[in-house]
Design an enzyme around this catalytic site. Structure first.
Site, PDB file in Angstrom:
ATOM      1  N   SER A 197      74.652  68.952  51.150  1.00 49.45           N
ATOM      2  CA  SER A 197      73.517  69.639  50.470  1.00 49.45           C
ATOM      3  C   SER A 197      72.551  68.770  49.541  1.00 49.45           C
ATOM      4  O   SER A 197      72.240  68.815  48.407  1.00 49.45           O
ATOM      5  CB  SER A 197      74.452  70.443  49.388  1.00 49.45           C
ATOM      6  OG  SER A 197      75.323  71.227  50.006  1.00 49.45           O
ATOM      7  N   GLY A 201      76.748  71.885  53.635  1.00 48.68           N
ATOM      8  CA  GLY A 201      76.431  73.094  53.902  1.00 48.68           C
ATOM      9  C   GLY A 201      76.883  74.224  52.849  1.00 48.68           C
ATOM     10  O   GLY A 201      76.854  75.465  53.155  1.00 48.68           O
ATOM     11  N   ASN A 211      69.815  65.668  60.341  1.00 46.12           N
ATOM     12  CA  ASN A 211      70.993  66.067  61.416  1.00 46.12           C
ATOM     13  C   ASN A 211      70.692  67.371  61.804  1.00 46.12           C
ATOM     14  O   ASN A 211      71.152  68.357  60.865  1.00 46.12           O
ATOM     15  CB  ASN A 211      72.322  65.759  60.731  1.00 46.12           C
ATOM     16  CG  ASN A 211      73.446  66.344  61.777  1.00 46.12           C
ATOM     17  OD1 ASN A 211      73.284  66.698  62.810  1.00 46.12           O
ATOM     18  ND2 ASN A 211      74.581  66.278  61.277  1.00 46.12           N
ATOM     19  N   HIS A 259      81.245  62.778  62.280  1.00 44.10           N
ATOM     20  CA  HIS A 259      80.780  63.755  61.380  1.00 44.10           C
ATOM     21  C   HIS A 259      81.997  64.734  60.880  1.00 44.10           C
ATOM     22  O   HIS A 259      82.753  64.970  61.892  1.00 44.10           O
ATOM     23  CB  HIS A 259      79.538  64.587  61.852  1.00 44.10           C
ATOM     24  CG  HIS A 259      78.984  65.535  61.062  1.00 44.10           C
ATOM     25  ND1 HIS A 259      79.629  66.682  60.496  1.00 44.10           N
ATOM     26  CD2 HIS A 259      77.820  65.192  60.186  1.00 44.10           C
ATOM     27  CE1 HIS A 259      78.964  67.319  59.719  1.00 44.10           C
ATOM     28  NE2 HIS A 259      77.722  66.639  59.334  1.00 44.10           N
ATOM     29  N   GLU A 301      80.104  61.821  53.184  1.00 41.05           N
ATOM     30  CA  GLU A 301      79.750  63.156  53.121  1.00 41.05           C
ATOM     31  C   GLU A 301      80.904  63.773  52.694  1.00 41.05           C
ATOM     32  O   GLU A 301      81.987  64.192  53.410  1.00 41.05           O
ATOM     33  CB  GLU A 301      79.086  63.780  54.399  1.00 41.05           C
ATOM     34  CG  GLU A 301      78.066  63.112  54.929  1.00 41.05           C
ATOM     35  CD  GLU A 301      77.581  63.923  56.043  1.00 41.05           C
ATOM     36  OE1 GLU A 301      76.176  64.095  55.740  1.00 41.05           O
ATOM     37  OE2 GLU A 301      77.913  64.179  57.058  1.00 41.05           O
ATOM     38  N   GLU A 334      82.320  67.632  60.960  1.00 43.59           N
ATOM     39  CA  GLU A 334      82.499  69.008  61.860  1.00 43.59           C
ATOM     40  C   GLU A 334      83.207  68.450  63.015  1.00 43.59           C
ATOM     41  O   GLU A 334      83.769  69.016  63.656  1.00 43.59           O
ATOM     42  CB  GLU A 334      81.007  69.523  62.297  1.00 43.59           C
ATOM     43  CG  GLU A 334      80.556  70.165  60.955  1.00 43.59           C
ATOM     44  CD  GLU A 334      79.132  70.402  60.581  1.00 43.59           C
ATOM     45  OE1 GLU A 334      78.304  70.054  61.642  1.00 43.59           O
ATOM     46  OE2 GLU A 334      78.596  70.400  59.376  1.00 43.59           O
ATOM     47  N   LYS A 388      71.902  69.361  63.738  1.00 43.12           N
ATOM     48  CA  LYS A 388      73.262  70.055  64.236  1.00 43.12           C
ATOM     49  C   LYS A 388      72.922  70.935  65.417  1.00 43.12           C
ATOM     50  O   LYS A 388      71.827  70.654  66.369  1.00 43.12           O
ATOM     51  CB  LYS A 388      73.821  70.973  63.071  1.00 43.12           C
ATOM     52  CG  LYS A 388      74.180  69.994  61.998  1.00 43.12           C
ATOM     53  CD  LYS A 388      74.840  70.399  60.792  1.00 43.12           C
ATOM     54  CE  LYS A 388      75.121  69.386  59.524  1.00 43.12           C
ATOM     55  NZ  LYS A 388      76.081  69.965  58.696  1.00 43.12           N
TER      56      LYS A 388
HETATM   57  P1  PGA Z   1      74.097  69.658  54.545  1.00 39.83           P
HETATM   58  O1  PGA Z   1      74.808  68.784  55.923  1.00 39.83           O
HETATM   59  O2  PGA Z   1      72.963  68.961  54.203  1.00 39.83           O
HETATM   60  O3  PGA Z   1      73.779  71.096  55.350  1.00 39.83           O
HETATM   61  O4  PGA Z   1      74.996  70.000  53.658  1.00 39.83           O
HETATM   62  C1  PGA Z   1      74.871  67.395  55.960  1.00 39.83           C
HETATM   63  C2  PGA Z   1      75.362  66.921  57.039  1.00 39.83           C
HETATM   64  O5  PGA Z   1      76.322  67.636  57.320  1.00 39.83           O
HETATM   65  O6  PGA Z   1      75.215  65.898  57.332  1.00 39.83           O
END
Ligand code: PGA
Length: 251
Positions: free
Chosen positions: A214, A174, A11, A96, A168, A98, A13
């Site tokens: 992560s 992140g 992803n 997601h 997740e 976010e 983003k």
């Molecule tokens: P990340 O994000 O690997 O940067 O932790 C995962 C995600 O949001 O899908």
């Protein structure tokens, strides 16, 4: 992991211009062509057309990071499933964290998007996961159950074969903090049970449940070794071949 095959998705983003997206997509196509798992990249809307031309006919699928809940109409700033299909998008990531937490999407809106995307023949990656305070309050399972049940309301058993779940935990996204393989696997097993209650044991056995939060080259293999972890949804580490390819080719 039963007969399920691994599915590794990136992803991207809100990163990368078209030229940067093209460079990464070209490198991934060439470095993953002998890869054994299922792969996907999800660039920003603005790079979808560029990346579509590069991944078409390869073993890397094209994903979008969201879609509108309506097919068309007066929805300023939104992008519809019809427009995504026109670009060659095969998969849509929905719910997601976010989108849920920064942009306040609730389960009802996410469910509407899930049904619309499935109706138009897309594969859907439905993201679920608890906040840190929910985990600390012992509510991780409850939150994941609610998001799964409400996200899938009205989804038929036939359509479920086009649906992937990504667990997740929000506190791991992140942040560099990864759930331990044991903690992640426990939630995956629980979510599989929830799917079993809704759709039966066969569907529960078949559904792909990715872990996200992560994921790095250093922890991918330990996570994937767990019985109920069938792949990864990768954010930060998906932005460079140096970090995404080793995850995609974990052994
Ligand atoms: P990340 O994000 O690997 O940067 O932790 C995962 C995600 O949001 O899908």
């Amino acid at each position: 992991m039963s007969n399920r095959s691994y599915y590794i998705a990136g992803n991207w983003k809100m990163h990368k211009t078209r030229a940067e997206s093209a460079e990464l997509a070209q490198a991934l196509v060439s470095q993953l062509k002998d890869g054994k798992h299922k792969y996907l990249v999800a660039p920003s809307f603005t790079s979808l057309e560029t990346v579509s031309a590069i991944v078409e006919g390869t073993n890397v699928r094209l994903g979008a990071q969201d879609c509108a809940a309506e097919e068309q109409g007066a929805h300023t700033g939104e992008v519809s499933v019809l427009q995504l299909k026109d670009l060659g998008v095969q998969t849509i990531i929905l719910g997601h964290s976010e989108r849920r937490h920064t942009y306040k999407e609730d389960d009802a809106l996410i469910n509407k998007k899930v049904k619309l995307a499935l109706k138009h023949g897309f594969e859907v990656i439905l993201c679920i996961g608890e906040l840190l305070e929910e985990r600390e309050a012992g509510k991780a399972e409850e939150v994941c159950e609610t998001q799964t049940v409400k996200g899938l309301e009205g989804v038929s058993a036939a359509d479920l074969s086009n649906l992937v779940i990504a667990y997740e935990p929000v506190w791991a996204i992140g942040t560099g903090k990864t759930a331990t393989p044991e903690d992640a696997d426990a939630i995956h097993a629980f979510v599989r049970k929830v799917i079993g209650k809704l759709y039966g044991a066969d569907a529960a056995d078949k559904i792909i449940i990715q872990y996200g939060g992560s994921v790095k080259p250093e922890n991918a293999a330990q996570l994937m070794a767990k019985e109920n972890i069938d792949g990864a949804l990768v954010g930060g580490a998906s932005l460079k071949t140096d970090t995404f390819v080793p995850i995609a080719k974990f052994s």
